[in-house]
Enzyme design. Sequence first.
Site, short mmCIF file in Angstrom:
data_model
loop_
_atom_site.label_atom_id
_atom_site.label_comp_id
_atom_site.label_asym_id
_atom_site.label_seq_id
_atom_site.Cartn_x
_atom_site.Cartn_y
_atom_site.Cartn_z
N THR A 1 -3.65 -60.14 -58.26
CA THR A 1 -3.26 -60.88 -59.48
C THR A 1 -2.00 -61.71 -59.22
O THR A 1 -1.85 -62.79 -59.77
CB THR A 1 -3.03 -59.93 -60.68
OG1 THR A 1 -2.26 -58.82 -60.26
CG2 THR A 1 -4.34 -59.44 -61.26
N GLU B 1 -2.74 -55.47 -57.75
CA GLU B 1 -1.50 -56.14 -58.18
C GLU B 1 -1.24 -57.34 -57.27
O GLU B 1 -0.81 -58.38 -57.74
CB GLU B 1 -0.31 -55.17 -58.15
CG GLU B 1 -0.40 -54.05 -59.17
CD GLU B 1 -0.24 -54.49 -60.62
OE1 GLU B 1 -0.07 -55.69 -60.89
OE2 GLU B 1 -0.30 -53.62 -61.50
N GLU C 1 2.41 -54.96 -68.81
CA GLU C 1 1.19 -55.74 -68.61
C GLU C 1 0.66 -56.32 -69.92
O GLU C 1 0.07 -57.39 -69.95
CB GLU C 1 0.10 -54.86 -67.98
CG GLU C 1 0.31 -54.56 -66.51
CD GLU C 1 -0.13 -55.72 -65.63
OE1 GLU C 1 -0.88 -56.57 -66.09
OE2 GLU C 1 0.32 -55.76 -64.46
N ASP D 1 5.82 -60.57 -62.38
CA ASP D 1 5.61 -59.18 -62.83
C ASP D 1 4.63 -58.46 -61.89
O ASP D 1 4.84 -57.31 -61.52
CB ASP D 1 4.96 -59.17 -64.22
CG ASP D 1 6.00 -59.21 -65.34
OD1 ASP D 1 7.20 -59.37 -65.04
OD2 ASP D 1 5.58 -59.10 -66.51
N GLU D 2 3.56 -59.16 -61.55
CA GLU D 2 2.52 -58.54 -60.70
C GLU D 2 3.13 -58.16 -59.34
O GLU D 2 2.81 -57.12 -58.77
CB GLU D 2 1.33 -59.48 -60.48
CG GLU D 2 0.74 -60.12 -61.73
CD GLU D 2 0.04 -59.17 -62.67
OE1 GLU D 2 0.24 -57.95 -62.56
OE2 GLU D 2 -0.68 -59.67 -63.56
N GLU E 1 -6.82 -59.70 -68.09
CA GLU E 1 -5.56 -59.08 -68.55
C GLU E 1 -5.77 -58.38 -69.90
O GLU E 1 -5.19 -57.32 -70.15
CB GLU E 1 -4.47 -60.15 -68.71
CG GLU E 1 -4.01 -60.80 -67.42
CD GLU E 1 -3.08 -59.93 -66.59
OE1 GLU E 1 -2.69 -58.85 -67.04
OE2 GLU E 1 -2.75 -60.35 -65.47
N TRP F 1 11.10 -60.45 -70.54
CA TRP F 1 10.64 -61.64 -71.28
C TRP F 1 9.57 -61.20 -72.26
O TRP F 1 8.91 -60.16 -72.05
CB TRP F 1 10.12 -62.72 -70.32
CG TRP F 1 8.94 -62.31 -69.47
CD1 TRP F 1 8.98 -61.83 -68.19
CD2 TRP F 1 7.55 -62.36 -69.84
NE1 TRP F 1 7.70 -61.57 -67.75
CE2 TRP F 1 6.79 -61.89 -68.74
CE3 TRP F 1 6.86 -62.75 -70.98
CZ2 TRP F 1 5.41 -61.80 -68.75
CZ3 TRP F 1 5.46 -62.66 -71.00
CH2 TRP F 1 4.75 -62.18 -69.89
N HIS G 1 5.07 -55.01 -59.69
CA HIS G 1 4.15 -53.87 -59.77
C HIS G 1 3.54 -53.54 -58.40
O HIS G 1 3.36 -52.38 -58.06
CB HIS G 1 3.03 -54.16 -60.79
CG HIS G 1 3.54 -54.32 -62.19
ND1 HIS G 1 2.83 -54.96 -63.18
CD2 HIS G 1 4.71 -53.93 -62.78
CE1 HIS G 1 3.53 -54.95 -64.31
NE2 HIS G 1 4.68 -54.33 -64.08
N HIS H 1 1.02 -59.94 -70.67
CA HIS H 1 0.31 -60.97 -69.90
C HIS H 1 -0.87 -61.56 -70.69
O HIS H 1 -0.98 -62.78 -70.85
CB HIS H 1 -0.19 -60.42 -68.56
CG HIS H 1 0.91 -59.90 -67.69
ND1 HIS H 1 0.69 -59.25 -66.51
CD2 HIS H 1 2.27 -59.94 -67.84
CE1 HIS H 1 1.85 -58.91 -65.96
NE2 HIS H 1 2.82 -59.31 -66.76
FE LIG Z 1 -0.75 -56.25 -62.84
FE LIG Z 2 -1.19 -58.53 -65.38
#
Ligand SMILES: [Fe+2]
Ligand SMILES: [Fe+2]
Length: 433
Positions: free
Chosen positions: A269, A266, A213, A298-299, A175, A132, A302, A216
């Site tokens: 977040t 991670e 990242e 996403d976090e 971020e 995305w 990760h 974000h």
């Molecule tokens: Fe992250």
């Molecule tokens: Fe992030």
Amino acid sequence: MALKLNPLVISCQKFSSLHLASAVNLRSPKLIMASTQSSSNGEQFLELLAREVADSNGFCEAKSLTLFLLLWLYQEIARDVENLKKSYNPPRKINVQVTHSMPPQKIEIFKSMEDWAEKNILVHLKPVEKSWQPQDFLPNSASEGFIEQVKELREQSKEIPDDYLVVLVGDMITEEALPTYQTMLNTADGVRDETGASPTSWAVWTRAWTAEENRHGDLLNKYLYLTGRVDMKQIEKTIQYLIGSGMDPLTENNPYLGFIYTSFQERATFISHGNTAKLAKEHGDMKLSQICRTIAADEKRHETAYTKIVEKLFEIDPDGTVLAFADMMRKNILMPAHLMYDGKDDNLFRNFSAVAHRLGVYTVNDYADILEFLVGRWNLEKLTGLSSEGRKSQDYVCGLAARIKRMDGKVQGMDKETPTIPFSWIFNRQVKL
Ligand SMILES: [Fe+2]
Ligand SMILES: [Fe+2]
């Protein structure tokens, strides 16, 4: 270095070219950077002037005035440089910093993990074409309906309360300090990107992780800008201060400590963006809720990668890894934006964290939950074959989450008055801590 000359004294003194030359030598680095050619010309001019004054065997008023002005100017520039240096420095002092704490022979462990990392870690990255992008969630500035889309966004965000905005801004600023986090990864021994385009699995991961990242902060920043609810200039200043200050997570260039830290972060977040998603929905902003949920996903991905690395380290070197885990927890996992500053509030990070805690976006209990999760994820309680020091570390880490929760329970039970303070990010409107 600040000039220690008093212009009033200078104006009454008889000058020799030597006096002036020494003053010239104290000129600010800013002056040197600003112009190399003209500064040497300026120096020659000053020396000439000083010689003339000395040769005149007395004080000519015009000349002494010129001298006074020039030295005053140097003094001002030096003061300016001093203030400039201060403005890069964090409001809080950094502790004594430990560097390169991993024994050099352990670098081999990370070299030997290269192939494993390629097969097991890089798979957690998403190809760019399937990723995305911030534009997928924002009004399209190239479309005819842009203004209408912005109006709709502003309409949806109008019920968001100030305390929520403070937390979202703080998350966004965190971020946005991404250059610092890439630097942190690239200071770790044995896994750093040696060239900036190194083909090792560790370096490929770090660059691609950074690139993921990067979306974000970009998305949250653009979204908050379009709402018109926040003071962007103050936010932008905070970002500049924060990147200028860096961070000090006490990971000592040691990838054991570094990957334990990133595993924790991670997940932290993932939790906090997940909570801002829930609250945005409650405040009627479905778009913002979707944005926070997408970032949280996403976090999570990760987190999966980083916890897998530490899991592997436990397999290869259980004693070294449990010692590192305990070491990190004894020092506390500092949040990446702990040096946050907006030019006004010396306790900005503490105040932002207090609001996040009160809203339930990120709490002490979450901290303990993350620790509990990691203990389970790495099967710490069943770890065997440890040295006596390793066993002590194991006991410490396994019992820590319960101790934190007990302490938090006691603090929660205490009657305390919560003050209200202004946040520059929302035009100094008052928010309860
Ligand atoms: Fe992250
Ligand atoms: Fe992030």
